[in-house]
Design a protein around this motif. Structure first.
Motif, PDB file in Angstrom:
ATOM      1  N   ALA A  52       0.818  -1.210   0.000  1.00  0.00           N
ATOM      2  CA  ALA A  52       0.000   0.000   0.000  1.00  0.00           C
ATOM      3  C   ALA A  52       0.851   1.259   0.000  1.00  0.00           C
ATOM      4  CB  ALA A  52      -0.916  -0.010   1.222  1.00  0.00           C
ATOM      5  N   LEU A  53       1.984   1.187   0.652  1.00  0.00           N
ATOM      6  CA  LEU A  53       2.806   2.386   0.739  1.00  0.00           C
ATOM      7  C   LEU A  53       3.657   2.621  -0.504  1.00  0.00           C
ATOM      8  CD1 LEU A  53       4.091   2.263   4.436  1.00  0.00           C
ATOM      9  CD2 LEU A  53       2.592   3.994   3.453  1.00  0.00           C
ATOM     10  N   GLY A  54       4.210   1.532  -1.086  1.00  0.00           N
ATOM     11  CA  GLY A  54       5.193   1.819  -2.123  1.00  0.00           C
ATOM     12  C   GLY A  54       5.190   0.942  -3.330  1.00  0.00           C
ATOM     13  N   GLU A  55       4.362  -0.139  -3.381  1.00  0.00           N
ATOM     14  CA  GLU A  55       4.507  -1.069  -4.496  1.00  0.00           C
ATOM     15  C   GLU A  55       3.217  -1.314  -5.279  1.00  0.00           C
ATOM     16  OE1 GLU A  55       6.229  -4.592  -2.874  1.00  0.00           O
ATOM     17  OE2 GLU A  55       8.100  -3.617  -2.263  1.00  0.00           O
ATOM     18  N   GLY A  56       2.108  -0.853  -4.793  1.00  0.00           N
ATOM     19  CA  GLY A  56       0.843  -1.061  -5.502  1.00  0.00           C
ATOM     20  C   GLY A  56       0.596  -0.009  -6.581  1.00  0.00           C
TER      21      GLY A  56
ATOM     22  N   VAL B 239       0.767   4.884  -1.690  1.00  0.00           N
ATOM     23  CA  VAL B 239       0.629   6.148  -0.950  1.00  0.00           C
ATOM     24  C   VAL B 239       1.834   7.044  -1.156  1.00  0.00           C
ATOM     25  CG1 VAL B 239       0.465   7.137   1.361  1.00  0.00           C
ATOM     26  CG2 VAL B 239      -0.898   5.120   0.766  1.00  0.00           C
ATOM     27  N   ASN B 240       3.031   6.445  -1.142  1.00  0.00           N
ATOM     28  CA  ASN B 240       4.229   7.281  -1.288  1.00  0.00           C
ATOM     29  C   ASN B 240       4.239   8.049  -2.605  1.00  0.00           C
ATOM     30  OD1 ASN B 240       5.037   6.288   1.123  1.00  0.00           O
ATOM     31  ND2 ASN B 240       7.064   5.607   0.468  1.00  0.00           N
TER      32      ASN B 240
ATOM     33  N   LEU C 114       1.689  10.871  -2.546  1.00  0.00           N
ATOM     34  CA  LEU C 114       2.123  12.000  -1.712  1.00  0.00           C
ATOM     35  C   LEU C 114       3.219  12.807  -2.401  1.00  0.00           C
ATOM     36  CD1 LEU C 114       2.169  10.381   1.859  1.00  0.00           C
ATOM     37  CD2 LEU C 114       0.622  12.162   1.028  1.00  0.00           C
ATOM     38  N   ARG C 115       4.146  12.115  -3.112  1.00  0.00           N
ATOM     39  CA  ARG C 115       5.200  12.860  -3.795  1.00  0.00           C
ATOM     40  C   ARG C 115       4.618  13.718  -4.916  1.00  0.00           C
ATOM     41  NH1 ARG C 115       8.203   8.086  -2.876  1.00  0.00           N
ATOM     42  NH2 ARG C 115       7.654   7.238  -4.915  1.00  0.00           N
ATOM     43  N   ARG C 116       3.631  13.136  -5.698  1.00  0.00           N
ATOM     44  CA  ARG C 116       3.021  13.928  -6.778  1.00  0.00           C
ATOM     45  C   ARG C 116       2.286  15.139  -6.214  1.00  0.00           C
ATOM     46  NH1 ARG C 116       1.557   8.814  -8.721  1.00  0.00           N
ATOM     47  NH2 ARG C 116      -0.627   9.125  -8.095  1.00  0.00           N
ATOM     48  N   LEU C 117       1.533  14.936  -5.143  1.00  0.00           N
ATOM     49  CA  LEU C 117       0.790  16.049  -4.555  1.00  0.00           C
ATOM     50  C   LEU C 117       1.737  17.111  -3.995  1.00  0.00           C
ATOM     51  CD1 LEU C 117      -2.111  14.191  -2.714  1.00  0.00           C
ATOM     52  CD2 LEU C 117      -2.293  15.630  -4.760  1.00  0.00           C
TER      53      LEU C 117
ATOM     54  N   ALA D 279       4.973  12.971   3.213  1.00  0.00           N
ATOM     55  CA  ALA D 279       5.676  12.161   2.220  1.00  0.00           C
ATOM     56  C   ALA D 279       6.966  11.596   2.789  1.00  0.00           C
ATOM     57  CB  ALA D 279       5.963  12.994   0.979  1.00  0.00           C
ATOM     58  N   ILE D 280       7.688  12.439   3.570  1.00  0.00           N
ATOM     59  CA  ILE D 280       8.957  11.996   4.163  1.00  0.00           C
ATOM     60  C   ILE D 280       8.702  10.893   5.188  1.00  0.00           C
ATOM     61  CG2 ILE D 280      10.854  12.721   5.675  1.00  0.00           C
ATOM     62  CD1 ILE D 280      10.667  15.489   4.268  1.00  0.00           C
ATOM     63  N   GLN D 281       7.699  11.090   6.065  1.00  0.00           N
ATOM     64  CA  GLN D 281       7.408  10.108   7.097  1.00  0.00           C
ATOM     65  C   GLN D 281       6.886   8.799   6.488  1.00  0.00           C
ATOM     66  OE1 GLN D 281       5.299  11.506  10.602  1.00  0.00           O
ATOM     67  NE2 GLN D 281       5.857  13.620  10.092  1.00  0.00           N
ATOM     68  N   SER D 282       6.095   8.923   5.438  1.00  0.00           N
ATOM     69  CA  SER D 282       5.590   7.727   4.759  1.00  0.00           C
ATOM     70  C   SER D 282       6.734   6.928   4.151  1.00  0.00           C
ATOM     71  CB  SER D 282       4.577   8.138   3.688  1.00  0.00           C
ATOM     72  OG  SER D 282       4.148   7.017   2.950  1.00  0.00           O
TER      73      SER D 282
END
Length: 551
Positions: free
Chosen positions: A234-238, A242-243, A246-249, A274-277
């Motif tokens: 969910a955070l980085g591979e789907g 989320v990561n 967050l970076r795009r936003l 984004a950094i914490q995620s």
């Protein structure tokens, strides 16, 4: 020295605030006026026993505060620091509050302390000699303690007592080993088997927590792996990680904030998220890499836990208590092993006896010259206390080794010329005992580092010329420390550097104590009262003035 004493609602005192001076001070007044009550209040502040009788009738509590100069000698400053109590370089303030139920609280320099701590501090600040203190001189233990204090042998006396107890302990072990060898062998055999069981387990204090933690991880490994994989996805591979979102936003908000600064706070929040995620993603991957399904390790851990629980139930201790049990049994086994070796015990007993004899010999070496010196000083004092020709001797009678050393200490006296020396308890009359006791107290008080000495009617049973000599002795003692004396004798009071009068007053139907500091002319009246009783004549006043050197 004692600087200030504040008393509230103590016995028949409602409120007193007293400022003390140095030197020799006399506290006088009619019988029952409350002279000794002041000293009782001070005794409470110094750590004495408390009960509900201390509280004035109808009041909730008694409150006593004593302020002393901090003595430079005696070790009180170091003791305060060691107890982590506040230190004022100039004063020590002791406070005691007793409620109507007899419960008490204590403070030193504003910090709550135990009664025992208060008493330790009090012993370094003041020494109270009660009116019946001379009766204690009839006890052999009091005589021995007084001599050892006079000799500066308190420390070595403790060392002797400890050495005696160690010698007797080892001797008892040797005797037990000789008498109970069969029972000891059976206990050693049982302990040896039990210790082997515990040592084979190899269980240490931290094992139980670590075993349960590892068991929890292994037992739930599948669920933990599944959850970690889901979070990483969910955070980085789907597809909708989320990561990445967050970076795009964050990048988009960076452009928008360049146009409208009002979006700067939102941009910062997104960048932080984004950094914490991203950090969370890295931590989860590291955690996931450490997780592994290991059925073999799980089975091993479960066998280990079962073995621990088996011994825990067998020996009726919690699992984490097994290491302490092993230590206890090992110590007991070592003691039994030692007791099973008669030669070893005999050698230890010889060494313990030699250590005791060495310490006891050093104690005797301190006692002998101190006994001679004290004997001479008390004998000299007796010549001026209406006991001319009398002798006093601190006799050291050899004895079998004991917890107190190699001699019995006995105070002996010959009250009159030509009489032989006999034990103080056997020959001294009441009056003679009072005079001898006072001489002993005054002489030995000089050994003390305590800056304040208090004598509560210790001059009972004397009078006339002897009373004047006692007053001179106390005045001399007051030349290098503070001396307070409750007295009924005008000859003693006249020798004082300053004098207070304690009297009863009626206030609102209640009897209370009042204290008056006497000026020179007031002292003439008080000494005259002490000389002449109810009827005070001009002749009595002239005599009082002459005694005070004011005639």
């Amino acid at each position: 020295m004692l600087r200030r004493l504040t008393i509230r609602d103590f016995v028949i005192v409602d409120r007193l605030e007293l400022e003390f001076e140095g030197g020799f001070g006399a506290l006088t007044g009619e019988t029952g006026a409350g002279k000794s009550i002041l000293l009782d209040a001070l005794g409470l502040a110094l750590g004495g026993r408390a009960d509900s009788a201390a509280v004035r009738a109808g009041r909730d509590k008694a409150d006593i505060v004593a302020e002393f100069d901090l003595p430079s000698a005696g070790g009180l400053l170091a003791w305060l620091e060691d107890q982590e109590l506040p230190v004022d370089e100039e004063v020590v303030i002791l406070r005691r509050v007793v409620d109507a139920n007899g419960r008490s609280k204590a403070w030193i320099n504003g910090t709550p302390v135990t009664q025992a701590q208060l008493r330790v501090a009090g012993d370094s600040l003041a020494d109270i000699h009660g009116q019946h203190a001379h009766h204690a001189l009839l006890r052999s233990d009091a005589q021995r303690t007084l001599l050892d204090t006079h000799a500066g042998a308190g420390g070595i006396a403790i060392e002797v007592a400890d050495a005696w107890r160690e010698w007797q302990r080892i001797a008892s072990l040797r005797r037990s080993a000789e008498q109970d060898s069969a029972a000891s062998a059976r206990e050693r055999e049982l302990l040896s088997w039990q210790l082997k069981e515990l040592r084979d387990l190899g269980f240490v204090p931290d094992d139980w927590v670590e075993l349960n933690a590892e068991h929890g991880r292994l037992a739930h490994a599948a669920g933990l792996i599944e959850g970690a994989d889901e979070a990483v996805d969910a955070l980085g591979e789907g597809d909708y990680a989320v990561n990445a979102v967050l970076r795009r936003l964050s990048a988009r908000l960076e452009e928008m904030a360049g146009i409208d600064a009002a979006l700067g706070e939102v941009r910062d929040l997104l960048m932080s998220a984004a950094i914490q995620s991203d950090e969370a993603l890295h931590a989860l991957r590291r955690y996931r890499d450490r997780l592994d399904l290991d059925p073999g390790r799980l089975a091993e851990i479960e066998r280990r836990i079962a073995a621990v629980m088996e011994l825990s139930r067998k020996y009726r201790v919690p699992p984490e208590g097994l290491p302490a049990l092993e230590t206890e049994w090992a110590q007991r086994f070592d003691a039994l092993e030692a007791s099973a070796d008669p030669a070893r015990l005999e050698a230890a007993e010889v060494a313990a006896r030699q250590a005791y004899m060495s310490a006891a010999a050093r104690l005797s070496d301190l006692r002998r010259p101190a006994a001679r010196g004290l004997s001479a000083e008390i004998t000299e004092a007796m010549q001026t206390l209406a006991m001319a020709g009398g002798r006093f001797e601190v006799a050291l009678q050899p004895s079998e080794p004991s917890v107190h050393g190699l001699e019995v200490v006995e105070f002996q006296v010959a009250a009159n010329q030509g009489q032989s020396l006999r034990g103080l308890a056997k020959v001294a009359s009441g009056g003679e005992l009072s005079r001898i006791g006072l001489a002993v107290q005054v002489m030995t008080s000089r050994d003390s580092a305590t800056p304040t000495l208090i004598f509560d009617e210790v001059d009972v049973g004397i009078g006339g010329r002897v009373a004047e000599i006692v007053g001179q002795l106390l005045k001399k003692l007051g030349s290098d420390r503070q001396v307070l004396c409750v007295t009924h004798l005008p000859q003693v009071a006249a020798c004082a550097d300053w004098q207070w009068q304690i009297a009863k007053t009626d206030r609102g139907g209640e009897t209370l104590s009042a204290v008056t500091a006497l000026a020179a002319r007031d002292r003439i009246e008080e000494i005259a009262r002490m000389l002449g009783g109810v009827s005070i004549t001009d002749t009595t006043r002239r005599h009082a003035a002459e005694m005070l050197g004011l005639g």
